[in-house]
Design a protein around this motif. Structure first.
Motif, PDB file in Angstrom:
ATOM      1  N   PHE A 158      -0.125 -75.805  -2.175  1.00 42.31           N
ATOM      2  CA  PHE A 158       1.171 -76.338  -1.774  1.00 42.31           C
ATOM      3  C   PHE A 158       1.829 -77.059  -2.951  1.00 42.31           C
ATOM      4  O   PHE A 158       3.046 -77.057  -3.081  1.00 42.31           O
ATOM      5  CB  PHE A 158       1.001 -77.283  -0.589  1.00 42.31           C
ATOM      6  N   ASP A 174       3.380 -74.292  -4.878  1.00 46.28           N
ATOM      7  CA  ASP A 174       4.245 -73.426  -4.063  1.00 46.28           C
ATOM      8  C   ASP A 174       3.644 -72.047  -3.795  1.00 46.28           C
ATOM      9  O   ASP A 174       4.364 -71.049  -3.695  1.00 46.28           O
ATOM     10  CB  ASP A 174       5.632 -73.273  -4.709  1.00 46.28           C
ATOM     11  N   ASP A 175       2.315 -72.008  -3.652  1.00 45.73           N
ATOM     12  CA  ASP A 175       1.652 -70.759  -3.277  1.00 45.73           C
ATOM     13  C   ASP A 175       1.109 -70.921  -1.852  1.00 45.73           C
ATOM     14  O   ASP A 175      -0.067 -70.705  -1.587  1.00 45.73           O
ATOM     15  CB  ASP A 175       0.516 -70.430  -4.254  1.00 45.73           C
ATOM     16  N   HIS A 176       2.013 -71.295  -0.938  1.00 43.14           N
ATOM     17  CA  HIS A 176       1.601 -71.636   0.425  1.00 43.14           C
ATOM     18  C   HIS A 176       0.907 -70.488   1.138  1.00 43.14           C
ATOM     19  O   HIS A 176      -0.089 -70.683   1.837  1.00 43.14           O
ATOM     20  CB  HIS A 176       2.827 -72.062   1.241  1.00 43.14           C
ATOM     21  N   GLN A 197       1.762 -80.369   3.061  1.00 46.32           N
ATOM     22  CA  GLN A 197       2.974 -80.415   2.250  1.00 46.32           C
ATOM     23  C   GLN A 197       3.293 -81.840   1.800  1.00 46.32           C
ATOM     24  O   GLN A 197       3.648 -82.067   0.643  1.00 46.32           O
ATOM     25  CB  GLN A 197       4.155 -79.832   3.021  1.00 46.32           C
ATOM     26  N   GLU A 252       3.453 -83.249  -2.012  1.00 41.78           N
ATOM     27  CA  GLU A 252       4.584 -84.002  -2.571  1.00 41.78           C
ATOM     28  C   GLU A 252       4.111 -85.310  -3.194  1.00 41.78           C
ATOM     29  O   GLU A 252       4.608 -85.732  -4.243  1.00 41.78           O
ATOM     30  CB  GLU A 252       5.621 -84.274  -1.485  1.00 41.78           C
ATOM     31  N   VAL A 309       8.443 -74.529   4.815  1.00 44.22           N
ATOM     32  CA  VAL A 309       7.130 -74.103   4.349  1.00 44.22           C
ATOM     33  C   VAL A 309       6.746 -72.780   4.986  1.00 44.22           C
ATOM     34  O   VAL A 309       6.876 -72.608   6.205  1.00 44.22           O
ATOM     35  CB  VAL A 309       6.046 -75.147   4.689  1.00 44.22           C
ATOM     36  N   ARG A 357       9.716 -69.047   6.811  1.00 39.63           N
ATOM     37  CA  ARG A 357       9.591 -70.423   6.313  1.00 39.63           C
ATOM     38  C   ARG A 357       9.925 -71.382   7.449  1.00 39.63           C
ATOM     39  O   ARG A 357      11.014 -71.322   8.013  1.00 39.63           O
ATOM     40  CB  ARG A 357      10.513 -70.637   5.112  1.00 39.63           C
ATOM     41  N   THR A 396      13.152 -80.785  -1.926  1.00 37.75           N
ATOM     42  CA  THR A 396      12.059 -79.826  -1.767  1.00 37.75           C
ATOM     43  C   THR A 396      12.406 -78.733  -0.775  1.00 37.75           C
ATOM     44  O   THR A 396      11.621 -77.844  -0.539  1.00 37.75           O
ATOM     45  CB  THR A 396      10.780 -80.535  -1.299  1.00 37.75           C
TER      46      THR A 396
END
Length: 338
Positions: A90, A93-95, A214, A218, A277, A318, A337
């Motif tokens: 996360f 950003d490779d959720h 997430q 952050e 997400v 998402r 974000t």
């Protein structure tokens, strides 16, 4: 060594290479890395470690007749996980791919004590880096493999989705046909398939866990930007990284860390999402053995095929997520974000 595992019971391990690898610094490090990352620290999910799971995958490969080489590959398959495990995906950003540990694996192993240990036993460490070379250990989703089965079965009691007897029966139903894991009858295949989806719904892709991952990501990004943590902190333990985040005096980091609690709730918020997400959604389609042939459950049971397809479709896209536990949230930092 007499190893006592909660899934597979007492297993005697006599192979020197396996014992030496289990005692290695690299393997001992992942005793401090939980399978579930931040949610395990918050006691929302089971507390077992990447070490527990890695040994478990090795024991399942062993139980199913896998070679010592495949057992080594199983033991090493998660050795490159960072603190908080998939939370790091996360951060980058490779959720939905969740592959950071795979990308770093060769680099991590090359600089560890693993190559020297394997060399002492006449083995080249590079031979164990590609998990796809080991068909019992790893298969693409939705096939069965030791990795996927071990973390699933290890979660069930904590999630109250199965009791110990049901889990043991599931393990006993597994067999290897032409080098791949299958199930010995359709009833067991149905149990595995439906229960796996319930585990995904309850934990791995649950709205709350995705939200907490997430927010934690952050917090890590904010702490890194403020110079409060660095890359080395990612290669320590969950507890050490969590302590750094919790003790940070930076206002932005503190505000985020205060949201990382079991009480924080997330809502579907199309109008004012704090973030959006997309996460990884998991399911299995167990092959059912009949003699020397296997047929996926979905081909034998159209009702299951429909159920699985509907479940996967329901989780796509998402997710617009809002946070409902703090009146002052979201702030400008988090809006960036989206």
């Amino acid at each position: 060594m007499q190893y006592d595992d909660e899934l597979y019971g007492k297993v005697e391990i006599t192979e020197p290479v396996l014992l030496d690898l289990m005692a290695s610094d690299a393997m001992q490090r992942i005793k401090g890395v939980s399978q579930h990352g931040i949610t395990a620290l918050l006691r929302i999910t089971p507390p077992f470690s990447r070490f527990d799971h890695s040994v478990g995958a090795m024991l399942l490969v062993r139980r199913l007749g896998g070679t010592v080489e495949e057992q080594i590959a199983a033991l090493l398959h998660d050795i490159s996980h960072t603190a908080f495990s998939h939370v790091i995906d996360f951060v980058f950003d490779d959720h939905s791919g969740q592959s950071y540990h795979e990308e770093k694996k060769q680099e991590v192993v090359a600089t560890s004590d693993i190559p020297a240990i394997l060399r002492q036993h006449g083995k080249n460490w590079r031979a164990f880096m590609n998990e796809d070379d080991f068909s019992i250990l790893e298969q693409p989703s939705p096939a069965l493999c030791a990795d996927r089965l071990d973390y699933f079965l290890r979660d069930l009691e904590f999630l109250k989705l199965a009791n110990r007897g049901e889990i043991r029966a599931a393990v006993d139903s597994l067999k290897v046909v032409k080098g791949r894991i299958a199930v010995n009858e359709i009833g067991s295949a149905r149990w595995l398939a439906y229960t796996f989806i319930e585990a995904d719904r309850a934990s791995w892709s649950s709205f709350r866990e995705v939200g907490l991952y997430q927010v934690t990501a952050e917090a890590i990004k904010a702490a890194n930007s403020a110079g409060l943590i660095g890359e080395a902190d990612l290669w320590g333990s969950d507890a050490a990284l969590w302590e750094k985040l919790r003790s940070a005096e930076h206002p932005g980091v503190k505000e985020l860390v205060e949201l990382i609690t079991p009480g924080t709730r997330f809502t579907w918020s199309e109008e004012q999402p704090v973030f959006r997400v997309k996460t990884k959604v998991r399911s299995i389609d167990p092959p059912v053995a009949s003699g020397n042939s296997v047929t996926p459950l979905s081909a034998l049971d159209p009702a299951f095929a429909h159920y699985r397809n509907e479940y996967l479709a329901s989780k796509q896209g998402r997710w617009p997520m809002g946070i409902v536990s703090a009146a002052s949230w979201p702030n400008n930092h988090m809006r960036r974000t989206e």
